[in-house]
Write a protein that holds these residues in place. Structure first.
Motif, PDB file in Angstrom:
ATOM      1  N   ASP A 248       0.809  -1.211   0.000  1.00 26.71           N
ATOM      2  CA  ASP A 248       0.000   0.000   0.000  1.00 26.71           C
ATOM      3  C   ASP A 248       0.847   1.269   0.000  1.00 26.71           C
ATOM      4  O   ASP A 248       0.336   2.356   0.245  1.00 26.71           O
ATOM      5  CB  ASP A 248      -0.928   0.014   1.223  1.00 26.71           C
ATOM      6  CG  ASP A 248      -2.034   1.063   1.098  1.00 26.71           C
ATOM      7  OD1 ASP A 248      -2.546   1.230  -0.028  1.00 26.71           O
ATOM      8  OD2 ASP A 248      -2.339   1.733   2.104  1.00 26.71           O
ATOM      9  N   VAL A 250       3.992   3.797  -1.981  1.00 24.77           N
ATOM     10  CA  VAL A 250       4.111   4.504  -3.258  1.00 24.77           C
ATOM     11  C   VAL A 250       4.637   3.555  -4.330  1.00 24.77           C
ATOM     12  O   VAL A 250       5.641   2.868  -4.135  1.00 24.77           O
ATOM     13  CB  VAL A 250       5.050   5.714  -3.120  1.00 24.77           C
ATOM     14  CG1 VAL A 250       5.355   6.321  -4.490  1.00 24.77           C
ATOM     15  CG2 VAL A 250       4.437   6.764  -2.197  1.00 24.77           C
ATOM     16  N   ASP A 280       1.615   5.638  -8.809  1.00 23.76           N
ATOM     17  CA  ASP A 280       1.410   6.890  -8.080  1.00 23.76           C
ATOM     18  C   ASP A 280       2.368   7.995  -8.489  1.00 23.76           C
ATOM     19  O   ASP A 280       2.005   9.168  -8.480  1.00 23.76           O
ATOM     20  CB  ASP A 280       1.593   6.650  -6.574  1.00 23.76           C
ATOM     21  CG  ASP A 280       0.711   5.550  -6.046  1.00 23.76           C
ATOM     22  OD1 ASP A 280      -0.511   5.640  -6.244  1.00 23.76           O
ATOM     23  OD2 ASP A 280       1.242   4.599  -5.446  1.00 23.76           O
ATOM     24  N   GLN A 316      -5.848   9.624  -5.044  1.00 25.80           N
ATOM     25  CA  GLN A 316      -5.209   8.593  -4.241  1.00 25.80           C
ATOM     26  C   GLN A 316      -3.700   8.588  -4.475  1.00 25.80           C
ATOM     27  O   GLN A 316      -2.892   8.497  -3.529  1.00 25.80           O
ATOM     28  CB  GLN A 316      -5.796   7.228  -4.600  1.00 25.80           C
ATOM     29  CG  GLN A 316      -5.186   6.056  -3.855  1.00 25.80           C
ATOM     30  CD  GLN A 316      -5.659   4.732  -4.431  1.00 25.80           C
ATOM     31  OE1 GLN A 316      -5.495   4.465  -5.624  1.00 25.80           O
ATOM     32  NE2 GLN A 316      -6.290   3.910  -3.581  1.00 25.80           N
ATOM     33  N   ARG A 320      -0.725   9.490  -1.663  1.00 30.53           N
ATOM     34  CA  ARG A 320       0.410   8.627  -1.305  1.00 30.53           C
ATOM     35  C   ARG A 320       1.730   9.397  -1.423  1.00 30.53           C
ATOM     36  O   ARG A 320       2.635   9.243  -0.595  1.00 30.53           O
ATOM     37  CB  ARG A 320       0.430   7.385  -2.190  1.00 30.53           C
ATOM     38  CG  ARG A 320      -0.649   6.364  -1.862  1.00 30.53           C
ATOM     39  CD  ARG A 320      -0.290   4.997  -2.420  1.00 30.53           C
ATOM     40  NE  ARG A 320      -1.328   4.032  -2.114  1.00 30.53           N
ATOM     41  CZ  ARG A 320      -2.257   3.613  -2.963  1.00 30.53           C
ATOM     42  NH1 ARG A 320      -2.279   4.112  -4.200  1.00 30.53           N
ATOM     43  NH2 ARG A 320      -3.150   2.714  -2.600  1.00 30.53           N
ATOM     44  N   ASP A 323       2.055  11.592   1.574  1.00 32.46           N
ATOM     45  CA  ASP A 323       2.460  10.829   2.749  1.00 32.46           C
ATOM     46  C   ASP A 323       3.971  10.594   2.747  1.00 32.46           C
ATOM     47  O   ASP A 323       4.621  10.681   3.802  1.00 32.46           O
ATOM     48  CB  ASP A 323       1.731   9.485   2.784  1.00 32.46           C
ATOM     49  CG  ASP A 323       0.265   9.621   3.172  1.00 32.46           C
ATOM     50  OD1 ASP A 323      -0.121  10.691   3.693  1.00 32.46           O
ATOM     51  OD2 ASP A 323      -0.496   8.657   2.938  1.00 32.46           O
TER      52      ASP A 323
END
Length: 485
Positions: A248, A250, A280, A316, A320, A323
């Motif tokens: 889950d 990058v 991503d 989404q 990522r 994050d």
């Protein structure tokens, strides 16, 4: 700029020329650009002081992901002018000490942290099962999936303990190919069961210890991708990596300028398809600058507006990336330790025919030029740093007439012993022919292999270093008695 346009930019990693950021890069960062990729060939890394100033300039605008290919070993950007002080993965795998592997990657991470890099496109966790692989070779820990897996975990752990995000690559595994994805689309002919037992083992290990990124490769795996590159395959990215392996973090693409990804469809369309598939962060490549950013961002915006790319999928991906930006912004302290690299290089040496290998006096060192690959680039290699210039002869084996070249080398050597240095001779028949001819003419020849030790002439003294870095070269020079250890 609209929120959609900012989200599109948040997924992009362009390159740029020079040791200072151009105005367009600063403007794009202010407009939400996800980050940049630094390349030695673009002049981004003239020295560590300039690199530190560059990354500080980039961070003055935003908190970008600042990426680089610093694998240690033969693929180095920080030490592209001298060769890496760390042996590569092949040497680490030959020693098979996971604590040393973690220490090497921790030290490498400390160097990257000092110059402001935040995401390292390493470690390479491909299982190198094809001897003739032109792109992986010494970049791999080895041919055994379990060995590669335990060192993949150690490398990720060591790197991330220095506050540098790791990126396990090249998913779903580049080790069984005999083609270079920079130039074409390689095929991995493996069914799902074989992939699970071989290629996927190291990725599972890297995911288990929390790798912050995984790089998708431009590989056709017919059993999974059905003929398209994994970079653009929803079955590979979402189905295999996300759903089956449970990853889950990058997912970053290999450079989209490579022919394996965009040779037919172009970079903007490749970027859109990669996002649809589940990627991503999109690495555009060293030559893709302001115009590519604008064109690719526009293509992503159109894809959302046309309904091809769901807005939720783009958001989404951007989340990522955000994050990761937050994670790499946290300070971390670790120590650079080049001595660890040299210790590994010494332990990795494979020596055969040991009688007389040391104490050779002043040999003539004959280095047979080896064609490199795009990933390695023009990095110095060999024994030159430890041998007087007059005692080193560089020979282009591919252009040599063997009988004439042997005669010329023997005349230059006189009574001195010969040390013949090759690099992946198993992949280069012209190296093998010339090295074998020299060994036949002078049975006291020592052959040094600075690639993988797959071929050697019969009945010669032989040393293999599992890599061609500065650390590997020094370890060989010490073993030959050319310098003190």
């Amino acid at each position: 700029m609209s929120e959609l346009e900012r989200l599109a930019r948040a997924t992009l990693l362009p390159g740029f020329e020079g040791s200072t950021a151009p105005d367009w890069v600063l403007s794009e960062l202010d407009a939400g650009l996800g980050g940049v990729t630094l390349f030695a060939i673009n002049g981004n890394v003239p020295d560590t002081e300039s690199l530190s100033a560059l990354t500080e300039q980039l961070r003055s605008v935003s908190v970008p992901v600042i990426t680089i290919d610093e694998e240690g070993g033969d693929v180095t950007r920080l030490a592209h002018l001298t060769g890496s002080p760390y042996p590569g993965n092949a040497a680490l795998g030959a020693v098979d000490d996971v604590e040393l592997t973690a220490n090497v990657y921790r030290s490498m991470g400390a160097e990257l942290a000092q110059v402001g890099v935040t995401l390292n496109f390493a470690p390479t966790v491909d299982v190198n099962t094809a001897d003739d692989n032109p792109i992986i070779g010494t970049r791999s820990f080895g041919a055994d999936p379990e060995l590669v897996g335990r060192h993949a975990a150690a490398a990720v752990t060591g790197l991330q303990s220095s506050g540098i995000a790791a990126c396990a690559k090249h998913f779903p595994g580049h080790g069984a190919t005999v083609a270079d994805s920079h130039l074409e689309l390689p095929t991995v002919d493996a069914d799902l069961d074989l992939l699970d037992r071989r290629e996927l083992v190291p990725f599972k290990a890297a995911i288990a210890v929390g790798t912050k990124a995984v790089m998708i490769a431009h590989l056709n795996v017919p059993a999974v991708t059905g003929g398209e590159p994994a970079t653009l395959s929803r079955a590979a990215i979402t189905g295999l990596l996300r759903d089956k392996l449970g990853y889950d973090g990058v997912i970053v693409t290999d450079a989209l300028d490579m022919r394996g990804a965009s040779g037919v469809i172009g970079i903007p369309e490749a970027a859109v398809r990669a996002l649809i598939a589940g990627a991503d962060l999109l690495c555009l490549g060293p030559r893709e600058h302001a115009e590519s950013v604008a064109a690719t961002a526009a293509a992503i915006v159109r894809a959302v507006e046309d309904g091809r790319l769901p807005m939720e999928r783009l958001a989404q991906a951007a989340a990522r990336v955000a994050d990761m930006q937050s994670w790499v912004a946290e300070p971390s302290v670790s120590t650079v330790d080049w001595s660890t690299g040299l210790a590994v290089a010494r332990r990795a040496l494979l020596v055969a025919g040991v009688d007389g290998v040391q104490g050779l006096g002043t040999p003539l060192v004959v280095e047979l030029e080896a064609p490199g690959n795009i990933a390695v680039g023009p990095v110095p290699w060999g024994l030159g740093p430890w041998v007087p210039d007059d005692d080193v002869l560089r020979v282009d084996a591919g252009a040599a007439k063997v009988a004439d070249t042997v005669a010329e080398i023997l005349a230059k050597a006189g009574e001195r012993p010969l040390v013949v240095v090759v690099r992946d001779a198993h992949r280069h028949p012209e190296q093998r022919e010339l090295a074998a001819a020299l060994a036949a003419a002078r049975p006291d020849t020592t052959v040094v292999e600075m690639g993988l030790p797959i071929w050697r002439p019969d009945n010669v003294r032989y040393i293999a270093s599992y890599g061609a870095t500065r650390a590997n070269g020094r370890a060989v020079a010490e073993r030959l008695g050319l310098i003190a250890g």
